[in-house]
Scaffold this motif. Structure first.
Motif, mmCIF file in Angstrom:
data_model
loop_
_atom_site.group_PDB
_atom_site.id
_atom_site.type_symbol
_atom_site.label_atom_id
_atom_site.label_comp_id
_atom_site.label_asym_id
_atom_site.label_seq_id
_atom_site.Cartn_x
_atom_site.Cartn_y
_atom_site.Cartn_z
ATOM 1 N N LYS F 13 0.903 -1.164 -0.064
ATOM 2 C CA LYS F 13 -0.160 -0.043 -0.120
ATOM 3 C C LYS F 13 0.947 1.126 0.005
ATOM 4 N N GLN F 14 0.733 1.941 -0.891
ATOM 5 C CA GLN F 14 1.751 3.208 -1.164
ATOM 6 C C GLN F 14 1.272 4.275 -0.183
ATOM 7 N N CYS F 15 2.368 4.906 0.386
ATOM 8 C CA CYS F 15 2.493 5.629 1.600
ATOM 9 C C CYS F 15 2.177 7.287 0.679
ATOM 10 N N PRO F 28 -1.838 17.723 -1.742
ATOM 11 C CA PRO F 28 -2.177 16.340 -1.406
ATOM 12 C C PRO F 28 -1.477 15.451 -2.293
ATOM 13 N N GLY F 29 -1.020 14.154 -1.644
ATOM 14 C CA GLY F 29 0.032 13.328 -2.007
ATOM 15 C C GLY F 29 -0.349 13.008 -3.504
ATOM 16 N N LYS F 34 4.385 9.445 -8.417
ATOM 17 C CA LYS F 34 4.160 8.414 -7.910
ATOM 18 C C LYS F 34 5.363 7.827 -7.136
ATOM 19 N N PRO F 35 5.224 7.730 -5.651
ATOM 20 C CA PRO F 35 6.242 7.510 -5.059
ATOM 21 C C PRO F 35 6.562 5.964 -5.019
ATOM 22 N N GLN F 36 7.945 5.467 -4.798
ATOM 23 C CA GLN F 36 8.091 3.933 -4.750
ATOM 24 C C GLN F 36 7.914 3.301 -3.595
#
Lengths: 94, 94, 94, 94, 94, 94, 94
Positions: F13-15, F28-29, F34-36
């Motif tokens: 689940k992405q943070c 907002p994130g 997209k972070p890894q």
């Protein structure tokens, strides 16, 4: 003339049934999208194929579903056959 | 000159039969779509091929169906041959 | 200078024969389509190649048919050679 | 600074010789097509590489022919090197 | 935050040195072509990777040359790292 | 509903943390690249996967870095998850 | 007619639920993006598949998440099924 497949190959013959519309017009099987159901005509002996032992799990006369785009079409004595590897057969229809 | 194939290779010669139309005009075999049926001319010894033990299952003189696009065309003494790997032979015609 | 091939590699030299037309004009071999026939100049020791034991089956001096597009052309002392893997040699001409 | 190759890698240095034309003009090696001949500068230890035991067959100082397009160019202290896998070395020049 | 690589992975940090031109202008490292030299920051445990036993041959603090285009760039706490497989490390700089 | 991964698969689940700029504006994130980085939600049993014995080295709750473009996005009960193979997890963040 | 999958193949049936909007309009499942959730209809025997021993880990009746683009769509008796390899099943929904 009879086709004797080598290794893990299987000779199939597509089931092309005529279809009659409700209004009675017969649509020959050819005009429909190519079905993926076929009858097993001949089965190779299996054995060592590409360095791997292969056991054959299909039998002549079975109706099978095979993988779209798989295999080679071959025309022998005006009959068209498809020669596939057993691994391209997805399921048997019972 | 004789071709002696190495490993699991097989030398084939296409069966190109002339064809006579009903009205008597002869269409030379060349003008038709390349058939996939060929005669086995020479068979390699098999053995260790690419780290895998290969046993040869075809014999000189057999009629075979081979995979479209497979093999290399070679012209020797004005005769054209196709050299394929045994795995590109799909079935034997009996 | 001598080329000593490594592993399962084989050094080949193309057979480029001049050709004389019926009317006596000499067409140098170069202008023709690249032949796939070549002479074996040097043979690698075989042995463990890419994790697989390879035994060499060709010998210096043999005429061989090799796979189109295979191998690397190398020019040494104004002579052109082709270095192929033994697996790219399809057949020996006898 | 010294390059110590890992596994089956080999550090090469291209042999770029100046060339003097008949009329005495010097063409620096750079302007010619990249030669595939190089000197072995350093040799990796071999051993288990990608799950396969690799034995090294080249030695520092040897002139070798390597596969076109293979390897990675690396510039260290203004000197350019090529790091290839031993399998990309086709032959040793003797 | 600390990166602990899995399997045969290695965490690298590129060596980006500033460069001063003769006339005294400082060119920050970023504007130059990406160097392939990096420092080893963390080394995975090796072991069974993709069905093959991998032994690690690099150590934290070593300067290494790694394969162009290999690996994944990761930004952690405003520092950029590259995570590569050990096989993408070509040589150690000594 | 709970996702129970098969074989060497891992549910992530992405943070996605909100981010506040210096001037106090909340980004907002979702709007960022997209972070890894992701949290491990569930871990498959490992075992025989594609003919190779796989041991699992990650645990539920760990923060991990995973390979860009890897895995399959799955939406369950309005929550988005990523299912990757353990081999696509590059490192654990400690 | 019943589909009996071969080897490591699994027959799935997509869960296509109707959906009612807040205002009461029913959107038939078909018009939505193809879900990746499906019910296991039949499971192959596993065993030797492509030279590797495969054990089956899913059971008829389970809800599973399968890999996008995987498998072959098959229409039998006006019902549509998807035949996938077990390896294309990512997780079981509990």
């Amino acid at each position: 003339m009879k086709l004797v497949p080598l290794g893990d190959r299987v000779v199939l013959k597509q089931c092309v049934a005529e279809e009659t519309t409700k209004s009675g017009i017969v649509i020959p099987g050819q005009s429909k999208e190519k079905p993926q159901q076929a009858e097993v005509i001949a089965v190779g002996p299996g054995g060592m194929v590409n360095g791997k032992e292969v056991e054959m799990h299909v039998t002549t006369g079975q109706q099978v579903i095979y993988s779209k785009y798989a295999g080679t079409n071959v025309e022998i004595d005006d009959e068209e056959y498809i020669i596939v590897k057993q691994d391209d057969i997805l399921a048997i229809c019972e």
